[in-house]
Design an enzyme around this catalytic site. Structure first.
Site, PDB file in Angstrom:
ATOM      1  N   GLY A  46      12.717   2.392 -44.941  1.00  0.00           N
ATOM      2  CA  GLY A  46      13.779   1.820 -44.124  1.00  0.00           C
ATOM      3  C   GLY A  46      13.532   0.339 -43.920  1.00  0.00           C
ATOM      4  N   GLN A  51      14.418  -7.850 -40.259  1.00  0.00           N
ATOM      5  CA  GLN A  51      13.083  -7.891 -40.860  1.00  0.00           C
ATOM      6  C   GLN A  51      13.016  -8.861 -42.039  1.00  0.00           C
ATOM      7  OE1 GLN A  51      12.822  -3.338 -40.869  1.00  0.00           O
ATOM      8  NE2 GLN A  51      10.684  -3.988 -40.829  1.00  0.00           N
ATOM      9  N   LEU A 104       7.114  -1.942 -42.082  1.00  0.00           N
ATOM     10  CA  LEU A 104       6.849  -3.032 -43.027  1.00  0.00           C
ATOM     11  C   LEU A 104       6.553  -4.343 -42.309  1.00  0.00           C
ATOM     12  CD1 LEU A 104       9.550  -2.211 -45.735  1.00  0.00           C
ATOM     13  CD2 LEU A 104       7.096  -1.674 -45.769  1.00  0.00           C
ATOM     14  N   GLU A 146      14.693   2.092 -37.212  1.00  0.00           N
ATOM     15  CA  GLU A 146      15.371   0.900 -37.745  1.00  0.00           C
ATOM     16  C   GLU A 146      16.360   0.325 -36.738  1.00  0.00           C
ATOM     17  OE1 GLU A 146      14.123  -0.551 -40.236  1.00  0.00           O
ATOM     18  OE2 GLU A 146      12.901   1.145 -40.854  1.00  0.00           O
ATOM     19  N   HIS A 149      14.852  -2.055 -34.326  1.00  0.00           N
ATOM     20  CA  HIS A 149      14.732  -3.431 -34.824  1.00  0.00           C
ATOM     21  C   HIS A 149      15.957  -4.260 -34.455  1.00  0.00           C
ATOM     22  CE1 HIS A 149      11.011  -3.416 -37.089  1.00  0.00           C
ATOM     23  NE2 HIS A 149      11.353  -2.281 -37.703  1.00  0.00           N
TER      24      HIS A 149
END
Length: 181
Positions: A46, A51, A104, A146, A149
Site C-alpha cells: 500500500g 508518502q 514504507l 493508508e 496517512h
C-alpha cells in the site's frame, strides 16, 4: 511510469493532512500509476500519495496474494491493484483485528496494531467510478493504515509512547549505520 522517492519518518510532510481530489483525470491516473510502480519497487502492499510528497487524498493497494494452489514466492503473486480516491470510512466494527504492520515510510520496523476488523468505505476508483463496500481481513487493515496517512498519522502513532520511541530510535540507528557504510 516513474519510481518516486518515498518520504521517511521523521519528514514533517508525512504529518500533513491531504486535500480532497476535485476530479479523476489523466494527471491523477498518471500519479496513481507512478505510485503503484513505486510501491511494487519498494516493495510494499500500500502507498498513500503523501508518502511520495503529494498531499492529495489518493492511495493504492495491491495485496499481491499468491495464485491459487501456488507456492508463496514473488513470481507466483497475482497483481490486483486497487485505487482509492477520496476514501472515507462510513462504518467500522467494534471487533478488532491485530496485524503486525510495517510501513514504507518507517522502513524495516514492525509492530502489532489493533484496528476494526471490518469497515464500510466509499471511494472513487481509477476511472472515477464510485464504490461503497464492506471490507474485512488484510484489505481492511491496509486501507485503514493508508487512510491514516491522509490524516498525517503513521502506524507508530497507534503504539504506546515507549514502544513508539523504541521503534523510532531503532530506525534512526539503522539510518546512521546505512550512512556510515
Amino acid at each position: 511510469m516513474a519510481i518516486l522517492p518515498i518520504l521517511e519518518a521523521p519528514d514533517a510532510r508525512l504529518r500533513q493532512i491531504s486535500e480532497p481530489v476535485e476530479r479523476v483525470d489523466d494527471d491523477l491516473r498518471r500519479l496513481m500509476d507512478d505510485m503503484l510502480e513505486t510501491m511494487y519497487d519498494a516493495p510494499g502492499i500500500g502507498l498513500a500519495a503523501i508518502q511520495v510528497g503529494v498531499a492529495k487524498r489518493v492511495l493504492v493497494i495491491d495485496l499481491q496474494e499468491p495464485a491459487e494452489g501456488a507456492e508463496d514466492v514473488p513470481a507466483n503473486r497475482v497483481k490486483k491493484p486497487l485505487y482509492f480516491v477520496n476514501p472515507e470510512i462510513t462504518w467500522e466494527s467494534e471487533e478488532l483485528a491485530t496485524y503486525n504492520e510495517g510501513c514504507l515510510s518507517v522502513p524495516e520496523q514492525y509492530a502489532d496494531v489493533d484496528r476494526p476488523a471490518r469497515i464500510r468505505a466509499t471511494w472513487l476508483d481509477y476511472d472515477g467510478k464510485a464504490h461503497d463496500e464492506e471490507i474485512d481481513g488484510l484489505l481492511a487493515t491496509c486501507l485503514q493504515h493508508e487512510m491514516d496517512h491522509l490524516e498525517g498519522i503513521l502506524f507508530v502513532d497507534h503504539l504506546s509512547k515507549l514502544k513508539r520511541d523504541m521503534l523510532l530510535k531503532k530506525l534512526a540507528k539503522l539510518r546512521k549505520g546505512a550512512k556510515a557504510a
